[in-house]
Design an enzyme around this catalytic site. Structure first.
Site, PDB file in Angstrom:
ATOM      1  N   HIS A 113       0.842  -1.206   0.000  1.00  0.00           N
ATOM      2  CA  HIS A 113       0.000   0.000   0.000  1.00  0.00           C
ATOM      3  C   HIS A 113       0.871   1.247   0.000  1.00  0.00           C
ATOM      4  CE1 HIS A 113      -3.619   2.384   1.367  1.00  0.00           C
ATOM      5  NE2 HIS A 113      -2.637   3.167   1.810  1.00  0.00           N
ATOM      6  N   GLU A 114       1.881   1.293   0.885  1.00  0.00           N
ATOM      7  CA  GLU A 114       2.735   2.473   0.994  1.00  0.00           C
ATOM      8  C   GLU A 114       3.631   2.637  -0.230  1.00  0.00           C
ATOM      9  OE1 GLU A 114       2.165   4.715   3.166  1.00  0.00           O
ATOM     10  OE2 GLU A 114       0.674   3.438   4.135  1.00  0.00           O
TER      11      GLU A 114
ATOM     12  N   HIS B  49       1.688   4.221  -2.978  1.00  0.00           N
ATOM     13  CA  HIS B  49       1.552   5.678  -2.864  1.00  0.00           C
ATOM     14  C   HIS B  49       2.715   6.362  -3.573  1.00  0.00           C
ATOM     15  CE1 HIS B  49      -1.991   6.530  -0.591  1.00  0.00           C
ATOM     16  NE2 HIS B  49      -1.627   5.839   0.477  1.00  0.00           N
TER      17      HIS B  49
ATOM     18  N   TYR C  85      -4.340  14.501  -3.505  1.00  0.00           N
ATOM     19  CA  TYR C  85      -4.776  13.781  -2.301  1.00  0.00           C
ATOM     20  C   TYR C  85      -5.884  14.544  -1.585  1.00  0.00           C
ATOM     21  CZ  TYR C  85      -4.165  10.436   1.507  1.00  0.00           C
ATOM     22  OH  TYR C  85      -4.364   9.439   2.433  1.00  0.00           O
TER      23      TYR C  85
ATOM     24  N   GLU D 243      -6.059   6.578  -2.488  1.00  0.00           N
ATOM     25  CA  GLU D 243      -6.073   5.557  -1.436  1.00  0.00           C
ATOM     26  C   GLU D 243      -6.525   4.203  -1.989  1.00  0.00           C
ATOM     27  OE1 GLU D 243      -5.223   5.087   1.706  1.00  0.00           O
ATOM     28  OE2 GLU D 243      -4.210   7.016   1.692  1.00  0.00           O
TER      29      GLU D 243
ATOM     30  N   ASP E 228     -10.437  14.342   6.976  1.00  0.00           N
ATOM     31  CA  ASP E 228      -9.777  13.270   6.222  1.00  0.00           C
ATOM     32  C   ASP E 228      -9.533  13.705   4.776  1.00  0.00           C
ATOM     33  OD1 ASP E 228      -8.733  10.642   5.889  1.00  0.00           O
ATOM     34  OD2 ASP E 228     -10.635   9.966   5.034  1.00  0.00           O
TER      35      ASP E 228
ATOM     36  N   HIS F  99      -9.992   8.348   3.013  1.00  0.00           N
ATOM     37  CA  HIS F  99      -9.975   6.978   3.535  1.00  0.00           C
ATOM     38  C   HIS F  99     -11.384   6.403   3.659  1.00  0.00           C
ATOM     39  CE1 HIS F  99      -5.924   8.255   4.945  1.00  0.00           C
ATOM     40  NE2 HIS F  99      -5.624   6.980   4.721  1.00  0.00           N
TER      41      HIS F  99
END
Length: 605
Positions: free
Chosen positions: A382-383, A386, A397, A406, A479, A484
């Site tokens: 996931h990271e 990004h 974002y 995301e 957020d 998210h």
């Protein structure tokens, strides 16, 4: 100096009084002549050798003042020894200054630095006033005697400045040490987080004044950086429910760093040299509980270290690198050979994992944390994703573009896991962060792509708030516009599509999503991205999958459109209990329309 000449002459005159009258008279006459001569010399001394210009007088006074400086230091030390109350007052002022600077002023941003510099300059100016007064007298001196007096004042004041400055600095260091200890406590961290939030809000409001007055146009939304695998609303929920003061402090500290990370601009540029990609080196650094990048612990060609976090980080990153190379032909994060750098064991009880624009970083949960670990294959993927998204096209974002950002990370986090397990879409669990919770928590993962809103439900952490359909779209301004929360909608669309297609999800479904992401630019919304999936399916020769794609998007309430425009979240009404749109109680459901032709109302709870 006048007294010295005449005293010597008068001594001779007194000696002369002890001889014979004739001898005495002769000596007296000689002495009187000497006194008159000395008086003439003294007059010349008082008027001669004074520089004509002020600059010259300043220079001479400086030289004489430096010569007098040791005497001034000694005088100041003696004064403080004889008057300990004065020394104690200076020490206390230094300590008080440190306390004010560290508790009242913000840690980040220009405001704190400017205020601190202003306070320092003020105290320096007040302490140097006697020195400046001495120079004023030197500049106006009419004789050497007056210049000597001014130089003596400069030397004495300079000595006092140095001695008292050293005492004040000692007080400052003591005050800083004590204040740092106080702010490191749980309540101290909560105070710091609240203070930084106050100043952030104050700065944002001040920057909007010219826009409200019509002096300048409002800029487009800034592209902030993803701040972590664990969203802020989840940390807020945990902090509100936990009884552990230590855990509250850990969350406050984590959120403070997340805010700093978000302010670091994201990259929206395309690679400068497309096609120049080469295999990125896998490097794992160990921070050993400190908030630093750490020291290199393992890289390609080296044996396992025996440190679990280091070895897991290396193995997971190797699998992620192999996936991107073999499935998408991408050998590095930026497409130009950027290393796959990771830092593990970051901070003391840092409750998150994040991509900072240069590396993946993984914290270690505290003993009171509901999290078991952040070092998981799909969280790592996931990271990394990004970073790839940032360099491939830089999806903004915020709002729906941020939710897609995301979702991309969740999609490829799941695909990497399925690829390493050689699973087909119907056999995959479609969970992101499986195993992240401790055994006493009723939760399967962070997110459930197939069933958004069903990943966890426990009194210690709350309930998964993700929507799986546009009718439940969360219009929050928190957020970053619900990145998210609302990523659950495109997550579900991909899972439904991949399962319907069958086989390996990283093949035809993954290739369509990959191409659509590249073709969507930096500010897509759900409708335009859905349109691109249809277009890319045609270009890739998968026209037989278009009905399945349309079905998947229809399942989540998204109508593909080439011209749909993302509607920013409206102002969030609040109730007296202080709801702010971050997923905590107090919000009233907004009713602004979303792209796709519907007027969606978020369901309460």
């Amino acid at each position: 100096m006048v007294e010295t000449f005449n005293d010597k002459a008068q001594e001779k005159q007194q000696v002369a009084a002890t001889g014979s009258d004739q001898e005495n008279q002769a000596l007296i006459n000689m002495v009187q002549k000497e006194i008159m001569g000395n008086q003439s010399k003294t007059g010349a001394l008082l008027t001669a050798d004074v520089p004509d210009s002020k600059l010259g007088r300043y220079g001479l006074a400086t030289a004489k003042g430096i010569a007098n400086l040791p005497e001034g230091i000694v005088n100041s030390v003696v004064h403080n020894v004889k008057n300990p109350g004065d020394a104690a007052m200076t020490l206390a002022m230094g300590a008080g200054t440190a306390f004010v600077l560290k508790t009242v002023l913000p840690e980040s941003g220009a405001a704190g630095k400017i205020a601190a510099a202003g306070i320092g300059l003020y105290f320096t100016y007040k302490a140097a006033e006697p020195i400046m007064d001495g120079y004023s007298k030197a500049g106006n001196a009419k004789s050497m005697a007056e210049l000597d007096v001014a130089a003596k004042q400069i030397g004495n004041a300079g000595g006092e400045f140095l001695v008292n400055g050293a005492i004040a600095y000692g007080g400052y260091r003591l005050g800083a040490y004590g204040t740092d200890k106080m702010l490191a406590t749980t309540r101290g961290q909560q105070f710091v987080a609240a203070r930084e939030g106050f100043y952030d809000n104050l700065t944002q409001q001040a920057m909007k004044i010219p826009q409200r007055l019509g002096l300048v146009e409002a800029p487009p939304p800034a592209n902030v950086r993803p701040s972590g695998a664990i969203p802020r609303y989840m940390l807020d929920e945990i902090a509100e429910r936990t009884t552990s003061e230590a855990m509250k402090g850990e969350i406050a500290k984590t959120k403070q760093f997340m805010a700093e990370l978000e302010r670091k601009p994201g990259n929206t540029a395309q690679p400068r040299n497309p096609g120049q990609d080469k295999l990125g080196v896998n490097e794992v650094y160990d921070a050993k509980g400190r908030e630093i990048e750490g020291t290199l612990a393992r890289t390609d060609g080296q044996k396992p270290t025996g440190i679990q976090a280091v070895d897991d980080g290396f193995e997971f990153t190797s699998q992620i690198r192999d996936f991107y190379k073999q499935v998408h032909g991408r050998q590095s994060i930026d497409g130009q050979g950027m290393p796959y750098r990771s830092t593990v064991n970051y901070g003391t009880n840092y409750e998150n994992a994040f991509w900072n624009g240069e590396r993946m970083t993984y914290g270690s949960p505290g003993k009171d944390s509901p999290f078991k670990t952040f070092m998981l294959l799909d969280v790592a993927a996931h990271e990394v994703t990004h970073g790839i998204t940032e360099h491939q096209g830089g999806a903004i974002y915020r709002n729906q573009a941020g939710a897609l950002n995301e979702s991309f990370s969740d999609v490829w986090g799941s695909l990497v896991k399925q690829w390493t397990r050689k699973q087909t879409a119907d056999k995959a669990d479609w969970l992101v962060g499986e195993g992240i919770w401790k055994e006493n928590i009723n939760g399967r993962a962070l997110r459930d792509m197939k069933n958004p809103g069903k990943a966890y439900n426990d009194p210690a952490i709350g309930k998964d708030p993700q929507p799986g359909h546009m009718k439940d779209y969360n219009h929050t301004r928190g957020d970053n516009g619900g990145v998210h929360y609302n990523s659950g909608i495109p997550n579900r669309a991909f899972a439904e599509f991949a399962i319907d297609v069958g086989g390996h999800a990283w093949e035809r479904p993954g290739q369509i999503w990959w191409a659509a992401r590249k073709a969507s630019g930096s500010n897509p919304n759900f409708a335009t991205f859905a349109h691109q999936t249809l277009e890319q399916a045609k270009l890739l020769g998968h026209t037989d999958l278009i009905p399945k794609l349309q079905k998947a998007w229809d399942t989540v309430g998204v109508k593909p459109s080439a011209k749909a425009v993302d509607v920013p979240a409206p102002p969030m009404p609040t109730t007296p209990d202080g709801g702010n749109g971050d997923g905590v109680p107090g919000r009233l459901p907004p009713t602004a329309p979303e792209p796709g032709g519907h007027n969606h109302i978020r369901k309460a709870g």
